[in-house]
Enzyme design. Structure first.
Site, mmCIF file in Angstrom:
data_model
loop_
_atom_site.group_PDB
_atom_site.id
_atom_site.type_symbol
_atom_site.label_atom_id
_atom_site.label_comp_id
_atom_site.label_asym_id
_atom_site.label_seq_id
_atom_site.Cartn_x
_atom_site.Cartn_y
_atom_site.Cartn_z
ATOM 1 N N ASP A 109 27.364 86.175 18.045
ATOM 2 C CA ASP A 109 26.591 84.948 18.204
ATOM 3 C C ASP A 109 25.523 85.204 19.254
ATOM 4 O O ASP A 109 25.823 85.473 20.412
ATOM 5 C CB ASP A 109 27.561 83.836 18.663
ATOM 6 C CG ASP A 109 26.933 82.465 18.563
ATOM 7 O OD1 ASP A 109 25.782 82.373 18.072
ATOM 8 O OD2 ASP A 109 27.587 81.497 18.988
ATOM 9 N N ASP B 289 21.128 83.559 13.654
ATOM 10 C CA ASP B 289 21.630 84.054 14.938
ATOM 11 C C ASP B 289 23.143 84.250 14.997
ATOM 12 O O ASP B 289 23.700 84.385 16.067
ATOM 13 C CB ASP B 289 21.184 83.113 16.067
ATOM 14 C CG ASP B 289 21.679 81.692 15.871
ATOM 15 O OD1 ASP B 289 22.195 81.398 14.772
ATOM 16 O OD2 ASP B 289 21.549 80.887 16.799
ATOM 17 N N GLU B 290 23.794 84.264 13.856
ATOM 18 C CA GLU B 290 25.258 84.332 13.855
ATOM 19 C C GLU B 290 25.714 85.107 12.631
ATOM 20 O O GLU B 290 25.159 84.913 11.547
ATOM 21 C CB GLU B 290 25.777 82.912 13.671
ATOM 22 C CG GLU B 290 26.654 82.357 14.746
ATOM 23 C CD GLU B 290 27.148 80.986 14.317
ATOM 24 O OE1 GLU B 290 28.355 80.851 14.095
ATOM 25 O OE2 GLU B 290 26.311 80.072 14.172
#
Lengths: 366, 350
Positions: B11, B106-107
């Site tokens: 993350d 973003d993950e």
């Protein structure tokens, strides 16, 4: 207005006209059936502005008159009435009293003044055809009508009266059904007309195996008169695509199959298709077709059909529904499937003036 | 020997804001957020840790954030740049495993069960590589399944990692507050607490029948999750099922004519997006979404094969008719795709 009618007669008349009445309408009068009692007959008319139907049934008319009553409500009441004899009396305010044995209904109608007239066909071209021929032709083609409203010229059956033939064609751009019958009609300068789906459905309901149908073609309307009924409809304003262009040339392979056996096989195998892969594959090897389907995460199905086939191994995929629709609506014992290759349209034929062109599906990936 | 799975949840720390700070070095150490401008109805997309100290959060209206932190710098969103950074990070992941499931830019989940060096050291290496390449920090969670990896990645944020080894799952779960279970929002948490469950350990004492009686289907999930069990696989490249474009308006719309004009712009952008990024995909359906003044949403859809402005206008009218007395704050338009690899019905070449 006052008349006596049998339950059976009234139901019969109402049933033939009530399908035109749309359930959702912005114009309340269109939910109503126009009832005209005169000279031993009760005439019933419905319309949705595009399609209209008129029919008459015999009755004991005591007092002539005309009114409109809610069609579906009236039909559902008549169906449930307890005795066969029905007495209907309508006053000047379009309020109808319906009596049958011990039961009594009061229905509020609307004035006939608001009811739209069916179109006028004086001066229209006239063609008379055998009902059986038209009925048969529509049965073999109507299922290919497009339901895609954005392709409105395909939302009906194209009628062509050229060259001593009645040619009926329906297509949705992926399959095409055509019946090309010799008919005895005067060689008039007739144009092609596209009759919309709803009128085709109504016409199919009215057509029988005997007698004739009188067709009148106006500028933008068409009328069918048959068995005491009049069906009128708007024509679709547009040009039907050049359908002859999609009929493929000489086939490389022809296989002949038992129609009902093929239908049953496709029906069984297509149980194992999913929305995702709604296709079945036909694999041709010497004297055999294997029909198969698979649905990811469900399973697969396959079935062999012995046929006479001498060509090289070949496979082609179709939407099973597109393959079954004509098979369901034909009544010949045998069908011929003409093929060129896996990317070209297949043609289903019978030993009668009919053909069905079907585009294959392109299967990519595993 | 442990033969189960090792999953890493990576993350990125305040991804969009961190990229912007990297691009604007003078903002380092200052409260920075990315989002819509305050004069309109903008909201924050991301806030960095400096801004979070003031209570600024993502999804918070920008004007509210500025009230909490007047010195906050709010920068416009630059998705193209973030997408590009995301792709660079993805390439780093690919050096470790092929089983990558991105959740957003973003993950991502990574299945690294095949690597012998152990989850924690793989995660440390990945984070170091990311920093080396992009100057951005990432946090990671390591666990025997997706659920535990995701819970773990939150525990040492930012720029940290946490591993839950299989032997410690039971003790870890016993102490874990129920609010950490995914799907347990504020309401469910309140209900669970009212029923006397504050931790997963409390919840473990409940039978599956009790849980399903209280929470329906979700009860079954709760039963397994509160024990740290989750057998969902890391599915690489989950296929995009739809694409849409939507717009929230500075002032609610009350006139259909106005809405139809806005729809035109939305459709133009959607068309560009489809062409540039989803060129090969076949369209199965068109849809229009509206969000009303009471935040309720409605969707109208129809079968389609291409982007037909006429069809969208009709869908908008259909959805518009459902508004009653409400005004419209958002219009979205999109397409649903035919699944990839699905057979394609050919058409007559006319």
């Amino acid at each position: 207005m006052k008349f006596k009618i049998t339950k059976e007669k009234f139901i019969e008349g109402l049933q033939q006209v009530q399908h035109v009445v749309s359930t959702r309408t912005t114009l309340p009068i269109l939910s109503n059936v126009l009832i005209r009692a005169k000279g031993g007959m009760v005439e019933l008319t419905t319309t949705d502005l595009d399609v209209g139907v008129r029919g008459a049934v015999s009755a004991d008319v005591d007092e002539d008159g005309i009114t409109t009553l809610p069609a579906r409500k009236l039909a559902s009441i008549v169906k449930e009435l307890p005795t066969s004899e029905i007495l209907i009396e309508v006053n000047g305010n379009n309020i109808a009293a319906i009596k049958s044995g011990p039961s009594f209904f009061k229905i509020l109608g609307l004035s006939r003044d608001e009811f739209p007239e069916l179109p006028d066909f004086s001066g229209a071209q006239e063609i008379v055809l055998d009902q059986k021929l038209v009925k048969d032709g529509l049965k073999k083609t109507f299922y290919a009508i497009s339901t895609d409203e954005t392709r409105y010229v395909l939302n009906g059956v194209n009628w062509s009266f050229a060259g001593g033939k009645l040619t009926l064609v329906a297509t949705d751009g992926r399959r095409l059904a055509m019946v090309d019958q010799d008919v005895e009609i005067p060689d008039l300068p007739t144009r092609d007309v596209i009759v919309p789906t709803k009128a085709i459905n109504e016409l199919q309901r009215l057509l029988t195996d005997a007698g004739q149908v009188r067709i009148r073609i106006g500028e933008s309307q068409i009328a069918f008169e048959l068995n005491g009924y009049l069906l009128t409809s708007k024509l679709i304003d547009g040009t039907f695509p050049n359908f002859r262009q999609v009929i493929p040339g000489a086939p490389r392979h022809r296989v002949t199959m038992d129609r009902s056996l093929l239908l049953e096989t496709v029906k069984r195998v297509s149980l194992l298709t999913s929305d995702r892969t709604s296709s079945i594959k036909l694999v041709f090897t010497e004297d055999n077709i294997e029909i198969m389907a698979n649905a990811p995460e469900v399973g697969e199905a396959r079935e062999s059909l012995p046929v006479s086939y001498k060509g090289e191994k070949m496979s082609i995929a179709f939407n099973p529904e597109f393959l079954m629709a004509p098979l369901r609506n034909l009544d010949s014992d045998e069908v011929h499937l003409d093929l060129i290759d896996e990317g070209s349209p297949g043609v289903l034929r019978i030993n009668e003036p009919f053909l069905y062109v079907i585009m294959p599906m392109r299967v990519t990936g595993p | 020997m442990w033969t189960g799975r090792t999953i890493i949840h990576v993350d990125m720390d305040c991804f969009y804001a961190a990229i912007e700070v990297r691009e604007h070095p003078h903002l380092r150490g200052l409260p920075v957020a990315v989002g819509g401008r305050s004069s309109r109805r903008g909201v924050l997309t991301t806030a960095n840790y400096e801004a979070r100290k003031f209570g600024c959060r993502s999804a918070m209206p920008t004007f509210k954030a500025l009230r909490l932190c007047p010195q906050l710098t709010v920068l416009p969103v630059r998705f193209e740049l973030y997408r590009c950074e995301s792709q660079r990070i993805r390439e780093i992941f690919e050096g470790f495993t092929g089983l990558i499931e991105p959740l957003s830019l973003d993950e991502a989940y990574l299945d690294v069960s095949h690597l012998r060096s152990g989850g924690a050291s793989v995660a440390a290496e990945i984070r170091a590589r990311i920093f080396e390449e992009t100057r951005l920090t990432a946090s990671a969670g390591i666990g025997p399944n997706k659920f535990l990896a995701k819970v773990a990645s939150d525990l040492n944020k930012p720029n940290g990692q946490f591993e839950i080894v299989p032997d410690e799952v039971d003790s870890f779960m016993t102490a874990l507050p129920i609010s950490k279970i995914w799907g347990v929002g504020k309401r469910t948490a309140e209900r669970l607490q009212a029923l006397g469950a504050r931790t997963c350990g409390d919840l473990q004492r409940w039978g599956i029948t009790t849980l399903t009686r209280e929470f329906g289907k979700f009860g079954v999930e709760l039963y397994h999750l509160c024990r740290g069990r989750d057998d969902r696989l890391v599915t690489p490249d989950r296929e995009r099922k739809s694409v849409s474009n939507e717009r929230t308006f500075a002032e609610d719309l009350e006139e259909l004519g106005e809405a139809l004009e806005k729809l035109d712009v939305i459709l133009e952008e959607l068309a560009v997006d489809l062409q540039l990024r989803h060129g090969g995909r076949r369209i199965a359906k068109s849809f229009v979404k509206l969000k009303f003044s009471d935040f309720q949403t409605t969707t109208a859809e129809c079968a389609a094969r291409a982007l037909e402005p006429g069809a969208y206008a009709a869908l908008l009218e259909e959805a518009w008719a459902r508004r009653g007395r409400r005004t419209v704050r958002l219009i979205g338009a999109g397409v649903r795709f035919v699944p990839m690899g699905a057979p394609e019905q050919l058409e007559f070449p006319v």
